[in-house]
Design an enzyme around this catalytic site. Structure first.
Site, short mmCIF file in Angstrom:
data_model
loop_
_atom_site.label_atom_id
_atom_site.label_comp_id
_atom_site.label_asym_id
_atom_site.label_seq_id
_atom_site.Cartn_x
_atom_site.Cartn_y
_atom_site.Cartn_z
CB SER A 71 -11.18 15.94 -2.86
OG SER A 71 -10.83 16.13 -4.21
CE LYS A 74 -9.61 12.71 -4.93
NZ LYS A 74 -8.92 13.99 -5.12
CB SER A 132 -6.58 15.64 -2.68
OG SER A 132 -7.96 15.45 -2.87
#
Length: 299
Positions: A71, A74, A132
């Site tokens: 993640s 992101k 997240s």
């Protein structure tokens, strides 16, 4: 002039002092230069830190080796959104069933968005960067991609992620998803991700997002009422390292445990990345070691 045994002893004492690391000049003793700070050992397979003001490398462990990023992807999702021309952070986005279905099908981390709720772009960014939320990432890709279908818009958004990477000189990075749940070719390097984070941190909105430990956001429901979402940042470094200001965690079956991190002390900012560490606790320990080493090097 002093002669005899005493004189010899005096001269020998001076010689020993000189060889012990002092420099004898015109009757004054000058201390030898201090030894360099020893580089730390980290568990993560890849690591990198730099002086954010100059871009100077402070630590490098396989910093140019490509790895899965989880993640931490992101960061680029947020970067692309925040780079949109005439961006309205208060624009409303309606949560679609496709976003929640995606979370279920991927068993993905979630901002727990509820279908039909109207959330702002700013709120989606908090949902993206704190818990997240892959549902928040999907919503942003759907909102800011272009095309007549959701699939086309998502493909367009991922294209923007890759073109932004190229523009930043991230030569060993490729994205195939908006959230890091890879379809087989989503990767980067510690150096590239650190470069990305350093650039993203130029945005005041991004800085505000990634240093937030927890937030409570009021959203409009489908029926016209309201509810609150409370999101807590997965980056525990914010609470456990003095001066920490971000940035983003990542994990996955291949990525293991990753962290892009930054801290400021005495007006100096160190920013870096660890990829493929062995646990959430270990990635934080690795980051702490690197930050403290970086600040020691900067003096």
């Amino acid at each position: 002039m002093i002669t005899g045994i005493k004189g010899i002893r005096i001269r020998r004492a001076v010689a020993v002092t000189a060889t012990a690391g002092a420099v004898f000049t015109t009757g004054a003793l000058t201390a030898a230069p201090a030894q360099a700070v020893a580089a730390p050992t980290i568990v993560a397979k890849g690591g990198y830190i730099m002086d954010n003001a100059t871009g100077r490398t402070l630590f490098d462990k396989y910093a140019n080796t490509t790895r899965a990023t989880g993640s931490t992807t992101k960061i680029m999702t947020a970067k692309v959104v925040l780079s949109q021309p005439n961006l309205d952070l208060d624009a409303k986005v309606t949560v679609q069933k496709a976003y929640s279905d995606y979370i279920v099908s991927k068993n993905a981390s979630s901002a727990r968005l509820i279908v039909g709720d109207k959330v702002t772009v700013r709120q989606l960014l908090y949902g993206l960067m704190l818990p997240s939320g892959c549902d928040a990432a999907y919503a942003l890709a759907d909102k800011f991609g272009t095309g007549s279908s959701r699939a086309a818009r998502v493909k367009s958004f991922i294209g923007k992620m890759n073109s932004t990477a190229r523009s930043l000189g991230m030569t060993k990075t490729k994205f195939d998803s908006f959230d890091g749940i890879s379809n087989g070719s989503n990767y980067s390097t510690p150096r590239d991700l650190t470069k990305l984070a350093g650039n993203a941190m130029k945005s005041a909105t991004f800085r505000a997002l990634v240093k937030t430990k927890t937030t409570k956001q009021k959203v409009t429901t489908k029926s016209g009422g309201y509810r609150y979402y409370t999101w807590t940042n997965t980056n525990t470094l914010l609470s456990n390292y003095s001066g920490a200001i971000g940035v983003k965690t990542g994990s996955g079956s291949i990525a293991k445990y990753c962290l892009v991190f930054a801290a400021t002390r005495n007006g100096k900012t160190v920013i870096g990345t660890v990829l493929t560490s062995t646990s959430a606790a270990q990635r934080e320990a690795d980051a702490k070691k690197l930050l403290s080493y970086g600040f020691a090097r900067l003096g």
